[in-house]
Design a protein around this motif. Structure first.
Motif, short mmCIF file in Angstrom:
data_model
loop_
_atom_site.label_atom_id
_atom_site.label_comp_id
_atom_site.label_asym_id
_atom_site.label_seq_id
_atom_site.Cartn_x
_atom_site.Cartn_y
_atom_site.Cartn_z
N GLN A 1 0.82 -1.20 0.00
CA GLN A 1 0.00 0.00 0.00
C GLN A 1 0.87 1.26 0.00
O GLN A 1 0.48 2.27 -0.58
CB GLN A 1 -0.93 0.02 1.22
CG GLN A 1 -1.88 1.21 1.21
CD GLN A 1 -2.79 1.21 2.42
OE1 GLN A 1 -2.49 0.60 3.42
NE2 GLN A 1 -3.90 1.91 2.31
N ASN A 2 2.01 1.20 0.65
CA ASN A 2 2.88 2.37 0.75
C ASN A 2 3.84 2.50 -0.45
O ASN A 2 4.61 3.44 -0.51
CB ASN A 2 3.70 2.30 2.04
CG ASN A 2 2.82 2.52 3.26
OD1 ASN A 2 1.87 3.29 3.23
ND2 ASN A 2 3.13 1.82 4.35
N SER A 3 3.78 1.55 -1.37
CA SER A 3 4.68 1.59 -2.52
C SER A 3 4.26 2.68 -3.50
O SER A 3 3.09 3.11 -3.53
CB SER A 3 4.67 0.23 -3.24
OG SER A 3 3.41 0.02 -3.86
N GLN A 4 5.20 3.13 -4.30
CA GLN A 4 4.91 4.14 -5.31
C GLN A 4 3.91 3.60 -6.33
O GLN A 4 3.07 4.34 -6.85
CB GLN A 4 6.21 4.57 -6.00
CG GLN A 4 7.15 5.35 -5.11
CD GLN A 4 6.53 6.64 -4.58
OE1 GLN A 4 5.88 7.40 -5.31
NE2 GLN A 4 6.71 6.88 -3.29
N GLU A 5 4.02 2.31 -6.61
CA GLU A 5 3.10 1.68 -7.57
C GLU A 5 1.66 1.82 -7.11
O GLU A 5 0.77 2.19 -7.89
CB GLU A 5 3.47 0.21 -7.72
CG GLU A 5 2.52 -0.57 -8.63
CD GLU A 5 2.79 -2.06 -8.61
OE1 GLU A 5 2.06 -2.80 -9.29
OE2 GLU A 5 3.71 -2.49 -7.89
N LYS B 1 -1.49 3.97 -8.58
CA LYS B 1 -2.75 3.29 -8.88
C LYS B 1 -3.93 4.01 -8.22
O LYS B 1 -4.98 4.22 -8.83
CB LYS B 1 -2.68 1.84 -8.40
CG LYS B 1 -3.92 1.02 -8.67
CD LYS B 1 -3.80 -0.36 -8.06
CE LYS B 1 -2.85 -1.23 -8.83
NZ LYS B 1 -3.44 -1.68 -10.12
N LYS B 2 -3.74 4.40 -6.98
CA LYS B 2 -4.79 5.11 -6.24
C LYS B 2 -5.09 6.46 -6.89
O LYS B 2 -6.25 6.85 -7.03
CB LYS B 2 -4.38 5.32 -4.79
CG LYS B 2 -5.42 6.04 -3.94
CD LYS B 2 -4.94 6.21 -2.51
CE LYS B 2 -6.00 6.90 -1.66
NZ LYS B 2 -6.37 8.23 -2.17
N LYS B 3 -4.04 7.16 -7.31
CA LYS B 3 -4.22 8.46 -7.94
C LYS B 3 -5.01 8.33 -9.24
O LYS B 3 -5.92 9.13 -9.51
CB LYS B 3 -2.87 9.11 -8.21
CG LYS B 3 -2.95 10.53 -8.73
CD LYS B 3 -1.56 11.15 -8.85
CE LYS B 3 -1.66 12.61 -9.33
NZ LYS B 3 -0.32 13.24 -9.44
N ILE B 4 -4.66 7.32 -10.03
CA ILE B 4 -5.37 7.09 -11.29
C ILE B 4 -6.83 6.74 -11.02
O ILE B 4 -7.75 7.25 -11.67
CB ILE B 4 -4.70 5.97 -12.10
CG1 ILE B 4 -3.28 6.37 -12.50
CG2 ILE B 4 -5.53 5.64 -13.35
CD1 ILE B 4 -2.46 5.23 -13.06
N GLY B 5 -7.04 5.87 -10.03
CA GLY B 5 -8.40 5.48 -9.68
C GLY B 5 -9.24 6.66 -9.22
O GLY B 5 -10.41 6.79 -9.58
N ASP B 6 -8.64 7.54 -8.43
CA ASP B 6 -9.35 8.73 -7.96
C ASP B 6 -9.72 9.64 -9.13
O ASP B 6 -10.82 10.22 -9.16
CB ASP B 6 -8.50 9.49 -6.95
CG ASP B 6 -8.38 8.77 -5.62
OD1 ASP B 6 -9.20 7.86 -5.36
OD2 ASP B 6 -7.46 9.10 -4.84
N LEU B 7 -8.81 9.76 -10.09
CA LEU B 7 -9.09 10.59 -11.26
C LEU B 7 -10.21 9.99 -12.10
O LEU B 7 -11.09 10.71 -12.59
CB LEU B 7 -7.83 10.75 -12.11
CG LEU B 7 -6.79 11.76 -11.63
CD1 LEU B 7 -5.51 11.67 -12.47
CD2 LEU B 7 -7.34 13.18 -11.68
#
Length: 224
Positions: A44-48, A52-58
């Motif tokens: 969860q703390n990885s850059q990957e 992924k979370k940022k893309i999902g939020d967008l």
């Protein structure tokens, strides 16, 4: 997002019910210790995962807005960000396919763009499937690692892991492209798309599936 649901679910079980969950053990005492809660949090703390979370939020933002131009801009940004993530890229492609098909009467070249993204998503499918299965296996191993080996819950999770079978989600790009080709009178191209979908074990959600669609297309060819 599936990963967000997993993290929230595991956190809830780990922090709120660890004393109540029958068979639960925080000890690293089974064969899946590498998939412990620590491994999950590390992921969860990885850059990957953060990307992924940022893309999902967008993407979620794009789904919630009515301005089609802004929606397109956000999804295209997601596409650029998700080049190394087949799962996020697939869902971004699906959003663009839906957008362009819906605007085919309003935007110039919208149908052509829809076809383009359908083809991209179809080409992406093998990578998407591989990544999806890897995610599912990791999720199941994480859940298994939370229980003491030999407990009833452990046996239940172990059986679920050992009996795992790929159950593909519905992939709209195949059906959408087949429909577009059919409407354009490109029946052979539509049949080819259906055959590719069948080879991947996919279903279009209709009663007859892609097989039934092929039969209808063949009848149209004979009429012409």
């Amino acid at each position: 997002m599936r990963w967000r649901d997993l993290f929230n679910g595991v956190r809830l079980l780990f922090f709120n019910f660890r004393k109540k969950a029958k068979g639960y053990s925080h000890k690293k005492s089974n064969n899946y210790t590498e998939f412990s809660i620590e491994a999950l949090m590390e992921k969860q703390n990885s850059q990957e995962f953060k990307l992924k979370k940022k893309i999902g939020d967008l993407r979620n933002k794009a789904e919630s807005i009515n301005d089609r131009v802004e929606k397109e801009s956000i999804l295209l940004k997601c596409e650029s960000m998700a080049q190394n993530d087949p799962i996020e890229l697939h869902f971004t492609y699906s959003g663009l396919i839906e957008l362009y098909y819906g605007q085919r009467e309003e935007w110039e070249n919208s149908l052509e763009k829809c076809i383009q993204y359908c083809k991209k998503d179809i080409s992406l499918f093998p990578s998407f499937k591989k990544e999806w299965i890897n995610d599912e296996i990791f999720r199941l191993k994480c859940l298994l690692s939370m229980y003491e080996k030999g407990s009833e819950e452990y046996k239940k999770r172990e059986k679920e892991l050992n009996n795992y079978e790929w159950r593909p989600p519905r992939i709209p790009s195949f059906q959408r492209l087949a429909i577009i080709y059919e409407k354009l009178g490109k029946y052979e191209d539509a049949i080819n798309v259906c055959n590719i979908a069948i080879s991947y074990g996919l279903h279009d959600g209709t009663k007859g599936g892609f097989e039934g669609r092929i039969e209808r297309l063949k009848k149209k060819i004979l009429k012409n």
